[in-house]
Design a protein around this motif. Structure first.
Motif, mmCIF file in Angstrom:
data_model
loop_
_atom_site.group_PDB
_atom_site.id
_atom_site.type_symbol
_atom_site.label_atom_id
_atom_site.label_comp_id
_atom_site.label_asym_id
_atom_site.label_seq_id
_atom_site.Cartn_x
_atom_site.Cartn_y
_atom_site.Cartn_z
ATOM 1 N N PRO A 22 0.843 -1.433 -0.041
ATOM 2 C CA PRO A 22 -0.030 -0.031 0.091
ATOM 3 C C PRO A 22 0.973 1.365 0.044
ATOM 4 O O PRO A 22 0.386 2.293 -0.471
ATOM 5 N N ARG A 23 2.110 1.229 0.373
ATOM 6 C CA ARG A 23 3.063 2.441 0.300
ATOM 7 C C ARG A 23 3.120 2.976 -0.938
ATOM 8 O O ARG A 23 3.407 4.137 -1.059
ATOM 9 N N VAL A 24 3.050 2.000 -1.869
ATOM 10 C CA VAL A 24 3.391 2.830 -3.453
ATOM 11 C C VAL A 24 2.250 3.040 -4.273
ATOM 12 O O VAL A 24 2.318 3.424 -5.288
ATOM 13 N N LYS A 25 1.085 2.675 -3.676
ATOM 14 C CA LYS A 25 -0.222 2.581 -4.493
ATOM 15 C C LYS A 25 -0.468 4.136 -4.978
ATOM 16 O O LYS A 25 -0.666 4.193 -6.132
ATOM 17 N N ASP A 26 -0.167 5.205 -4.379
ATOM 18 C CA ASP A 26 -0.253 6.485 -5.172
ATOM 19 C C ASP A 26 0.863 7.098 -5.608
ATOM 20 O O ASP A 26 0.943 8.232 -6.093
ATOM 21 N N TRP A 27 1.889 6.363 -5.800
ATOM 22 C CA TRP A 27 3.097 6.778 -6.584
ATOM 23 C C TRP A 27 2.837 6.885 -8.155
ATOM 24 O O TRP A 27 1.868 6.037 -8.559
ATOM 25 N N ALA A 113 12.114 1.617 -1.075
ATOM 26 C CA ALA A 113 11.103 1.849 -1.887
ATOM 27 C C ALA A 113 11.160 2.743 -2.888
ATOM 28 O O ALA A 113 10.776 2.439 -4.003
ATOM 29 N N ALA A 114 11.737 4.014 -2.609
ATOM 30 C CA ALA A 114 11.940 5.091 -3.484
ATOM 31 C C ALA A 114 12.776 4.772 -4.570
ATOM 32 O O ALA A 114 12.946 5.100 -5.675
ATOM 33 N N THR A 115 13.879 4.098 -4.150
ATOM 34 C CA THR A 115 15.011 3.872 -4.885
ATOM 35 C C THR A 115 14.352 2.993 -6.126
ATOM 36 O O THR A 115 14.899 2.922 -6.955
ATOM 37 N N CYS A 116 13.574 1.816 -5.654
ATOM 38 C CA CYS A 116 13.375 0.902 -6.537
ATOM 39 C C CYS A 116 12.272 1.655 -7.551
ATOM 40 O O CYS A 116 12.288 1.192 -8.581
ATOM 41 N N TRP A 117 11.411 2.687 -7.006
ATOM 42 C CA TRP A 117 10.686 3.407 -8.239
ATOM 43 C C TRP A 117 11.621 4.056 -9.372
ATOM 44 O O TRP A 117 11.379 4.103 -10.341
ATOM 45 N N TRP A 118 12.718 4.562 -8.899
ATOM 46 C CA TRP A 118 13.808 5.288 -9.438
ATOM 47 C C TRP A 118 14.438 4.389 -10.768
ATOM 48 O O TRP A 118 14.684 4.633 -11.498
ATOM 49 N N TYR A 119 14.729 3.212 -9.907
ATOM 50 C CA TYR A 119 15.316 2.038 -11.080
ATOM 51 C C TYR A 119 13.956 1.666 -11.949
ATOM 52 O O TYR A 119 14.625 1.379 -13.050
ATOM 53 N N TYR A 120 12.822 1.515 -11.794
ATOM 54 C CA TYR A 120 11.748 1.384 -12.706
ATOM 55 C C TYR A 120 11.892 2.508 -13.520
ATOM 56 O O TYR A 120 11.887 2.084 -14.642
ATOM 57 N N PHE A 121 12.087 3.664 -13.211
ATOM 58 C CA PHE A 121 11.838 4.793 -14.137
ATOM 59 C C PHE A 121 13.187 4.496 -15.139
ATOM 60 O O PHE A 121 12.832 5.098 -16.469
ATOM 61 N N VAL A 152 9.663 -5.546 -22.099
ATOM 62 C CA VAL A 152 9.318 -6.300 -21.162
ATOM 63 C C VAL A 152 9.659 -5.710 -19.659
ATOM 64 O O VAL A 152 9.179 -5.833 -18.579
ATOM 65 N N MET A 153 11.149 -5.133 -19.438
ATOM 66 C CA MET A 153 11.699 -4.979 -18.232
ATOM 67 C C MET A 153 10.860 -3.911 -17.406
ATOM 68 O O MET A 153 10.798 -4.254 -16.523
ATOM 69 N N PRO A 154 10.333 -2.941 -18.259
ATOM 70 C CA PRO A 154 9.773 -1.922 -17.346
ATOM 71 C C PRO A 154 8.294 -2.605 -16.497
ATOM 72 O O PRO A 154 8.192 -2.239 -15.347
ATOM 73 N N PHE A 155 7.791 -3.432 -17.296
ATOM 74 C CA PHE A 155 6.640 -4.289 -16.657
ATOM 75 C C PHE A 155 6.976 -5.197 -15.579
ATOM 76 O O PHE A 155 6.566 -5.264 -14.613
ATOM 77 N N SER A 156 8.124 -5.952 -15.957
ATOM 78 C CA SER A 156 8.826 -6.887 -14.971
ATOM 79 C C SER A 156 9.150 -6.009 -13.819
ATOM 80 O O SER A 156 8.904 -6.577 -12.372
ATOM 81 N N VAL A 157 9.690 -4.782 -13.622
ATOM 82 C CA VAL A 157 10.315 -4.149 -12.510
ATOM 83 C C VAL A 157 8.961 -3.446 -11.928
ATOM 84 O O VAL A 157 8.774 -3.404 -10.764
ATOM 85 N N TRP A 158 7.910 -3.250 -12.679
ATOM 86 C CA TRP A 158 6.707 -2.553 -11.988
ATOM 87 C C TRP A 158 6.224 -3.660 -11.093
ATOM 88 O O TRP A 158 5.764 -3.341 -9.874
ATOM 89 N N MET A 159 6.023 -5.021 -11.591
ATOM 90 C CA MET A 159 5.590 -6.045 -10.798
ATOM 91 C C MET A 159 6.470 -6.107 -9.254
ATOM 92 O O MET A 159 5.974 -6.170 -8.066
ATOM 93 N N GLY A 160 7.753 -5.982 -9.382
ATOM 94 C CA GLY A 160 8.669 -6.050 -8.132
ATOM 95 C C GLY A 160 8.383 -4.859 -7.141
ATOM 96 O O GLY A 160 8.329 -5.054 -6.093
ATOM 97 N N LEU A 161 8.062 -3.699 -7.966
ATOM 98 C CA LEU A 161 7.904 -2.473 -7.401
ATOM 99 C C LEU A 161 6.563 -2.562 -6.455
ATOM 100 O O LEU A 161 6.463 -1.980 -5.244
ATOM 101 N N LYS A 162 5.856 -3.046 -7.131
ATOM 102 C CA LYS A 162 4.378 -3.114 -6.605
ATOM 103 C C LYS A 162 4.165 -3.961 -5.564
ATOM 104 O O LYS A 162 3.214 -3.803 -4.611
#
Length: 325
Positions: A22-27, A113-121, A152-162
């Protein structure tokens, strides 16, 4: 039929809303996988259809200065993400043996968690690799494997971040960003011209280092098959399989590039690599004796090259090979 569809929709909503972090839902772009999927599909369409079509009757662009700046930005960006991964966990007590995800709201857990988002970006910024190929009419580099990998990689990383923004599998991202620091620095120097290419004599060892990366990723992930660890097993297997796939690709490239002695076979191999462009020495010369030299510049073929989960690998052309030998 209607009941089945409703059950599927309800199951999807439960999975996304109640099983995720739930922490990343609004990101940005984290509420639903649809924006990421749309961007990835648009990238695939542009890379394989729209982009080549738009450039079909146009001259290739000379992007030397843009590539230097782009690779400098990517090098700096990768260095910052690597530092953040260290400071949010891997240099602050993370276990290499078993590291569960910290789902708390502590400053360290939120920083991870924020670092994971930047990696996703960063997976989206790497789309520019493909764009530069297309603008320079190096369509042979935009292989099916290249497009699938980047798409595929952005979606793959999205799953991990989510669902698991932190913990064991972020070791993959830590190594990957470290390799990207070296890789994009290499591309930057190579794009600066032949007078600087003598300083990147270590090109061959970059490939070896990349293969070592995949071995470390596989070993680190698959150790959880033999020990108990409170970490999602599905993500561990998925990341480990990434290591298996790209180790195979890099091994094949290494044998082709450095062990194959049959020059004719090398020349005839399909170019299915996943790599960034390195400019030829002649690319900065748009005219010679009043004659446009685009045909000469852009008809040269690159040797085979491969890339890993964050676009690794590199190009070696004949001019570069002579100067690096």
């Amino acid at each position: 039929m209607t009941s089945t569809f409703e059950n599927l929709v309800d199951g999807y909503k439960d999975f996304i809303d109640n099983k995720s972090d739930p922490r990343v839902k609004d990101w940005a772009m984290m509420d639903s996988p649809i924006p990421t999927m749309v961007i990835c599909l648009s990238y695939a369409y542009f890379s394989t259809v729209l982009g080549p079509k738009m450039m079909e009757n146009r001259k290739p662009f000379n992007l030397r200065r843009i590539l230097i700046m782009y690779n400098l930005i990517q090098t700096t960006f990768s260095a910052w993400i690597f530092y953040e991964y260290l400071m949010s966990g891997w240099a602050k007590g993370y276990s290499f043996r078993c590291q569960p995800v910290d789902y708390s709201n502590s400053p360290l857990a939120m920083r991870m968690a924020a670092t994971c988002w930047w990696y996703y970006f960063s997976k989206f910024t790497e789309f520019f690799d493909t764009l530069f190929f297309i603008l320079r009419k190096k369509n042979q580099q935009v292989s099916t494997l290249h497009v699938i990998h980047h798409g595929v990689m952005p979606f793959s990383v999205w799953m991990g971040l989510k669902f698991a923004p932190g913990g064991h599998s972020t070791f993959f991202a830590l190594l990957n960003t470290f390799v990207h620091i070296i890789m994009y620095f290499y591309y930057m120097v190579a794009a600066m011209g032949p007078e600087y290419q003598k300083y990147i004599w270590w090109k061959k060892y970059l490939t070896t280092f990349q293969m070592v990366q995949f071995v470390l990723i596989m070993s680190h992930q698959f150790q959880l098959l033999f020990i108990e660890c409170d970490y999602p097993r599905s993500f561990m297997i998925w990341i480990g399989l990434h290591g298996v796939l790209f180790l195979g690709l890099f091994s094949d490239f290494y044998k082709t590039k450095y062990s194959e002695k049959d020059a004719k076979r090398k020349k005839q191999r399909d170019n299915t690599g996943l790599c960034m462009p390195i400019l030829d020495e002649s690319e900065s010369k748009l005219h010679h004796n009043g004659v446009n030299t685009y045909a000469t510049i852009y008809n040269k073929e690159y040797n085979s090259c491969y890339s890993n989960g964050t676009n690794n690998g590199y190009v070696a052309n004949n001019n570069t090979e002579k100067k690096l030998a």
